[in-house]
Design an enzyme around this catalytic site. Structure first.
Site, PDB file in Angstrom:
ATOM      1  CG  ASP A 986      -2.130   0.867   1.054  1.00 49.51           C
ATOM      2  OD1 ASP A 986      -2.176   1.613   0.057  1.00 49.51           O
ATOM      3  OD2 ASP A 986      -3.030   0.806   1.902  1.00 49.51           O
ATOM      4  CE  LYS A1055      -5.190   7.675   9.244  1.00 49.89           C
ATOM      5  NZ  LYS A1055      -5.311   6.265   9.697  1.00 49.89           N
ATOM      6  CG  ASP A1212      -3.592   4.261  -2.846  1.00 47.76           C
ATOM      7  OD1 ASP A1212      -4.501   3.453  -2.570  1.00 47.76           O
ATOM      8  OD2 ASP A1212      -3.346   5.252  -2.137  1.00 47.76           O
TER       9      ASP A1212
END
Length: 1299
Positions: A986, A1055, A1212
């Site tokens: 990842d 985040k 991704d």
């Protein structure tokens, strides 16, 4: 012959009586208007006298109140006379019924009053009861009553009136969709006379007489407000609509109807003005000529050629191929020759020579005709036969397609590709250099592939797949058995009712068509058999009953979705009738031979292109594609069918009772309601509660899915163009776009297909991956699911498990505020129940499909969105789903673990838990060894053991990995253990990685692991450190909010804001994100949530700008470019990715018009030159980055395929076997460096400047706002942000770049 009025009973007489008073009042108003008209005439005469001297001077000033003479002349022109009006009559016989029209005479008020009085006296004389409910029937000019029961007539008239409303709305939709303005003149030929008694149309020789030109109307200043862009949009909408309509007419044997439609639109366009819509698309005429060619009607083809010459429309290769096709057919029949006034074969040869010479005048050779024509059925053979009558030695030659890449990022993959003349079937056993490319798709038995492909073809022909439900119902009780029997009985009645109602309404529509010009629904409805429509509607009934109680698509969406299902069925039927299905099967069979051998050096696209080229000299063309239906047609067909469903599908509410009831009390099985959705009110369709109870109580053990919702059971057809690929015969959308957005599709169709080869090949590689079900995980999940679910395990529960709402003992004693609170609680409770049922259904579908494919191999066809991101077409069972869905899938192909494979399995297991994100790989592997007992216990006792796997961020995938580790260890030889669990790699905040690489930002690149580090860098923690540093400084300066936030600047708080920065989140959006996190912290003072979130949002943005200086500058440049393009140029932002995919942002201001029946129109919104500036500006930065990450994924995909690696991706996140992770990681890094070594920003600047900039001649140089905006646009487009000094090659050594 009876003539039945369209109103019930003697209501039509009462209507005339009521109209009497209304008309008399209107007459009085008319006299008043006449007096005003006289006044205006006197006033205009006075104005003419007072302004005569000024008119002679050609100058008039506004100050003295006078007006221009030319304007005055226009103002006093008389209005055009209105055309005739017609009344509609429905003619009913024992065999058929049709609708006719009769002209209405214009009566003055006095004559109309006398007429009504006489009708009233006639009613009194015959004693007709005004309150009777039966319709009035006219027989031989006398009024009498039809001998039918009132209930029967009531049902007939209700259905007819509702259907008439539907068809009128549909006709209006077609008229508005094609944007053709109705003129007041009338056509000289009477089109509704061209019919026979049996319903077939007769087309006489049409001679358009010249009509005298009428004086032009006065046009206001708004008459010329239409822009050239809007005119092109309407012209395109007309072409799309006519191509589809004429194609359906031709396919259904209604060629003459299509011809009349074109004649009608041609006539309407003659006096339409400068922006009148013209039929200029040669494809419309080619479709019509195809029909006449099949009917061997050469005379009509010559008439069409005369029309083309008159309208100055240039014929193309397809046009002359159809002429030769017709002449080739005539050569087999002397009768056909005589009908077309061709005396003998010599004259036929002369005619063929004339056609060939005529084609040469347009620089079209015979080879061009065979190369560029799309042939169907036996057209190719007929054309060749016609040509050989005059040129016996002629052999067509076809231009070979270029199957190689033309992009510097992938040109090196052209190595080892054989010349196009190489025959892979003849040399099927010859192993070529570079055959490793076949590793990912080979390994199957030829007989298995043939069996699977036949099964898949049968599924696509049926249009749906029925599977067994995984839900374990208890032993059926007598009540359940009764429900099932009742439902089966109902469905039989519904089928008969649907077929009968369809035929009834279709006959009415057929009568409508003969009295109305233009387009209507009849050709679309004739595309399928009535029994197929019954199947579609019965499946729709079940889907509606299984839907949510609190939400459903609004009715226009339901119309469109149902119409799309009909269109999909028609597409498959059409390919079967035209011979495309047979040829596709032949080529696909050879493709399976190549897969089985596995010796070719071609990828799947090159294999298919090679096979197509070698079969070009026979049969239909493989590049045939269906004419897409416009949105108006889909909605119209859906509305036609829903009219039957709502008004004719009935049930008895007492039907499910076990006792017998003599009297049925039938009511509609479905009803409509209106619900607020945002600021608008939407109409929805809901099933009767008894019907929902019947379906749920029947405990049906099967589920039915549309074929495009289910994985394929054979390898998908490779994409070799944007029109061909995916399913075997069912057409697949290459792009996921709304139907009203065509700009990007048009760009793709216009560009050379060779420029899209990298995109097509990456798409083919993704969908060529074979999958199988992880049965070990499936068994565990099904057990939990059938035991009632478990929220901790992310297995949804049935709504019945929700605790009931506590109700007060005496509701009447509650205050108004308490009643309102109780009402809100009831709504929340119902919404929660509906959400639980929706989630349960989703899990039910996924698990049932997984169980259906247990111990079977399957494939997932793919397509892409407008940015280039890949998606699986089947939504329920896919690797793009959440944790549970991913855990159910494994690669079908197994590979030995090798030396490091077991370590990669362990590392993958720890990565899934999320427990060691900040630790090095070595530390993670040591941790895996420490908890190996926990891993083995999870594998052995997932539900009854210590359940360590539940601590993971991705628990079900972690459990799957635990089981694979246990199997590998206990095999005794882990290196030779064959594993097929996908291992993930990842990206580390992939969006910011691309920004850092674009700007060569050293500090930012280091934060997102573009540069080597001993341990992985966490960008979120780095931002937290900067924010905390700024907070401490403010706290020292006595800032109150900074003091409150002490010990609350946490990673989880900011985040989401850091993650979405790359996607263009605004400060207000970031403030909401942070506020949500602060509310979840129990110790944080709630009164400070809003000011603290505002403070942290500001500090977070400042910190990100400090860390990613170049990234923020690039993002600001993107925003400025998009803002100016959408406002100054009034255009959508578009660009081309490094791999050649054109991208257009489909954000336009949608202005949908509605007819009286709320039917949506087919507006091509992204071509209307009205972009949504806010969306264009905010979406450009994230969309451009998404197009880059998709390009990186495509490059990794095609390079992995070249060396035989199995590769799958979730945007991704890249997947492969455990033994091939190092190779995939190397390719991933190399392609990222190669991609960003390209001058991406510079190329973007050049593209935008070339497309959107203003040249010297377009500048005004007057200092106006418009002129300054043009100058600013030119300047901004060339101001490429400066780059830093980060060395991209260090990415090659970064362990945690993708990990």
């Amino acid at each position: 012959m009876y003539r039945l009025t369209t109103v019930k009973g003697s209501w039509n007489i009462r209507l005339l009586i009521n109209r009497k008073k209304y008309v008399e009042n209107r007459a009085q108003n008319f006299h008043t208007l006449l007096n005003r008209s006289t006044y205006f005439s006197l006033l205009s005469e006075q104005v003419r006298k007072t302004t005569a001297p000024l008119i002679q001077q050609q100058q008039i000033t506004a100050s003295n109140g006078s007006i221009n003479a030319e304007l005055l002349q226009k103002m006093i022109q008389k209005k055009k006379k209105k055309g005739k009006k017609y009344a509609e009559l429905l003619q009913i016989t024992t065999d058929s019924m049709k609708q006719t029209t009769t002209p209405i005479k214009k009566l003055k008020a006095k004559k109309l009053s006398n007429f009504i009085d006489k009708a009233h006296e006639e009613i009194k004389r015959k004693g007709i009861n005004d309150n009777h409910n039966s319709p009035v029937v006219f027989v031989n000019n006398n009024i009498d009553e039809l001998k039918l029961s009132s209930d029967k007539l009531h049902d007939i008239m209700d259905s007819y009136n509702a259907f008439k409303e539907t068809t009128e709305g549909v006709t209006e939709a077609f008229e508005e969709e094609t944007a053709v303005v109705e003129e007041s003149e009338t056509v000289t030929e009477e089109q509704h006379l061209f019919e026979e008694e049996d319903g077939n149309e007769i087309i006489p020789e049409v001679v358009l007489k010249k009509t005298p030109k009428l004086k032009k109307k006065f046009q206001s200043s708004t008459a010329n407000s239409i822009t050239e862009a809007e005119h092109k949009l309407k012209q395109k909408s007309l072409a799309i609509s006519l191509c589809s309509y004429i194609d359906c007419c031709v396919q259904n044997g209604m060629v003459n109807r299509g011809y009349l439609t074109i004649i009608r639109y041609r006539w309407k366009s003659k006096n339409a003005g400068a922006y009148g819509l013209k039929i200029q698309d040669i494809n419309i005429y080619n479709i019509l000529m195809k029909g006449y060619s099949q009917e061997e009607n050469y005379l009509k083809l010559r008439e069409i050629m005369a029309i083309l010459e008159e309208d100055r429309i240039k014929p193309n290769e397809q046009t002359f191929a159809l002429l030769l096709d017709c002449l080739g057919r005539l050569s087999y029949s002397s009768t056909s020759l005589s009908k077309n006034k061709i005396k003998n074969y010599q004259e036929l040869k002369d005619t063929i020579n004339k056609v060939i010479k005529e084609a040469s005048k347009f620089h079209i050779s015979l080879n061009d005709i065979f190369q560029k024509t799309i042939f169907i059925k036996d057209q190719r053979e007929m054309v060749l036969h016609a040509v050989k009558l005059v040129h016996p030695l002629f052999i067509p030659s076809y231009e070979a397609p270029n199957i190689l890449y033309n992009n510097r990022l992938v040109n090196k993959l052209n190595a080892n590709v054989q010349d196009i003349s190489y025959d892979p079937i003849v040399n099927i056993h010859r192993k070529l250099e570079g055959s490793e490319i076949m590793e990912g798709i080979k390994g199957f038995n030829r007989s298995d592939l043939e069996t699977w492909s036949r099964e898949q073809l049968l599924n696509e022909l049926n249009g749906e797949v029925t599977i067994k439900s995984v839900f374990k119902y208890p032993e059926p009780t007598p009540k359940v058995i009764n429900y099932r029997n009742k439902l089966e009985e109902l469905q039989k009645k519904w089928r008969e009712c649907i077929i009968s109602s369809f035929n009834r309404d279709f006959n009415v529509l057929r009568a409508e068509m003969k009295t109305r010009g233009g387009q209507n629904l009849m050709p679309y409805l004739r595309t399928l058999e009535v029994e197929q429509y019954a199947d579609i509607l019965l499946n729709e009934i079940r889907q509606l009953t299984e839907g949510s109680e609190t939400y459903s698509p609004y009715i226009s969406q339901l119309y469109g979705m149902l119409g799309s299902k009909v269109e999909m069925r028609y597409q498959v039927e059409q390919k079967m009738k035209l011979g495309v299905l047979q040829k596709t099967g032949d080529i696909y069979g050879k493709y399976c031979d190549i897969i089985t051998a596995g010796n070719s050096s071609d990828n799947s696209r090159q294999c298919f292109q090679r096979l197509i080229y070698q079969s070009q000299n026979e049969g239909p063309s493989m590049n045939f594609h269906h004419q897409p239906w416009p949105m108006g047609a889909r909605i119209g067909v859906g509305k036609f069918l829903y009219n039957i469903l709502i008004r004719d599908v009935k049930l008895d509410p007492n039907f499910i009772r076990t006792g017998k009831h003599q009297n049925e009390n039938l009511t509609s099985a479905f009803f409509t309601l209106f619900r607020y959705q945002g600021r608008s009110v939407k109409e929805e369709v809901k099933p009767h509660p008894i019907l929902m109870k019947l379906y749920r109580g029947s405990q049906l053990e099967t589920l039915t899915f549309d074929v495009n919702l289910v994985p394929m059971v054979c390898p998908p057809q490779p994409y070799w163009s944007i029109k061909n690929g995916g399913y075997l015969v069912a057409e697949t959308d290459f792009l996921r776009l709304p139907s009203n957005c065509r700009q990007q599709n048009d760009m793709l169709e216009d560009m050379p297909v060779q420029d899209l080869y990298p995109v097509l090949d990456a798409l083919n590689q993704q969908q060529s991956v074979a999958w199988q079900i992880n049965t070990d995980i499936l068994d565990v999940v099904i057990k939990v699911f059938n035991e009632g679910g478990n929220l901790k395990l992310d297995i949804p529960q049935l709504p019945e498990t929700l605790p009931p709402l506590e109700m007060p003992e005496n509701e009447s004693s509650l205050s108004n505020s308490e009643k309102f609170k109780l009402f809100r609680e009831k709504l929340t409770h119902r919404k929660k129940q509906a959400e639980m049922y929706s989630l349960w259904c989703d899990a039910h579908y996924r698990l049932s499909l997984a169980n259906h494919f247990r111990n079977r191999v399957f494939w997932l066809p793919h397509n892409l969105d407008f940015r280039g991101r890949f998606y699986s077409i089947p939504p329920h069972l896919s690797h793009l789903s959440a944790d549970l869905g991913r855990s159910l899938l494994k690669f079908h192909k197994k590979k030995k673990l090798g030396i490091d494979g077991l370590s990669w399995l362990k590392l993958h297991c720890i990565n899934l838990t999320g427990l060691k994100k900040r630790n090095s790989i070595r530390e993670r592997l040591l941790f895996a060894e420490e908890i190996l007992d926990e891993i083995l216990d999870s594998a052995d006792n997932p539900l009854n053991g210590r359940r360590w796997w539940l601590k993971s961020d991705e628990p079900w995938q972690t459990l799957a990995c635990c089981m694979e580790i246990a199997n590998a260890i206990r095999s005794g030889d882990p290196e030779n253990f064959e594993s097929n669990i996908p291992i993930h790699q990842d990206g580390s905040c992939n969006g910011l990685q691309h920004y850092a690489a674009l700007g060569r930002d050293t500090l930012g690149a280091n934060s997102v692991n573009l540069s080597p580090n001993e341990t992985p860098r966490d960008v979120y923690s780095d931002v937290v450190a900067l924010v905390e540093k700024a907070r401490q400084k403010d706290e020292e300066n006595n800032v109150p909010v900074a003091k409150i936030l002490r010990n609350f600047v946490l990673r989880k708080v900011i985040k989401q804001t850091v993650m979405t920065t790359v996607y263009g989140v605004t400060r207000y959006g970031a403030r909401l994100q942070i506020a949500k996190q602060l509310k979840d912290i129990d110790d944080f003072p709630k009164e400070w949530v809003w000011p603290a979130s505002s403070y942290l949002a500001s500090k977070t943005f400042d910190s990100i700008r400090e860390m990613f200086t170049s990234a923020r500058e690039i993002q600001d440049w993107f925003v400025d470019c998009a803002r100016l393009i959408s406002t100054v140029c009034c255009d959508n932002v578009e660009w081309v990715t490094p791999l050649g995919l054109p991208v257009v942002q489909p954000y336009s201001r949608i202005k949908i018009k509605y007819s009286q029946t709320n039917m949506e129109k087919n507006n091509v919104t992204d071509m209307s030159k009205t972009p949504n500036g806010l969306k264009q500006r905010n979406a450009f930065p994230p969309n451009f980055i998404h197009s880059l990450d998709s390009s990186h994924m495509m490059l990794t995909s095609v390079h992995c395929e070249k060396i035989g690696l199995t590769f799958a991706s979730v945007h991704d996140c890249y997947w492969t076997h455990a033994s091939t992770v190092p190779e995939m990681s190397r390719i991933c890094r190399e392609q990222f460096v190669a991609l960003h070594s390209e001058p991406i920003l510079e190329d973007l600047s050049k593209f935008l400047f070339k497309k959107y900039s203003f040249d010297f001649k377009q500048m005004d140089f007057d200092g106006s706002t418009k002129d300054l905006s043009k100058r600013k646009l030119n300047r901004i487009l060339t101001q490429v942000p400066k780059k830093g000094d980060f060395d991209l090659k260090t990415v090659l050594d970064s362990v945690y770049f993708f990990s």
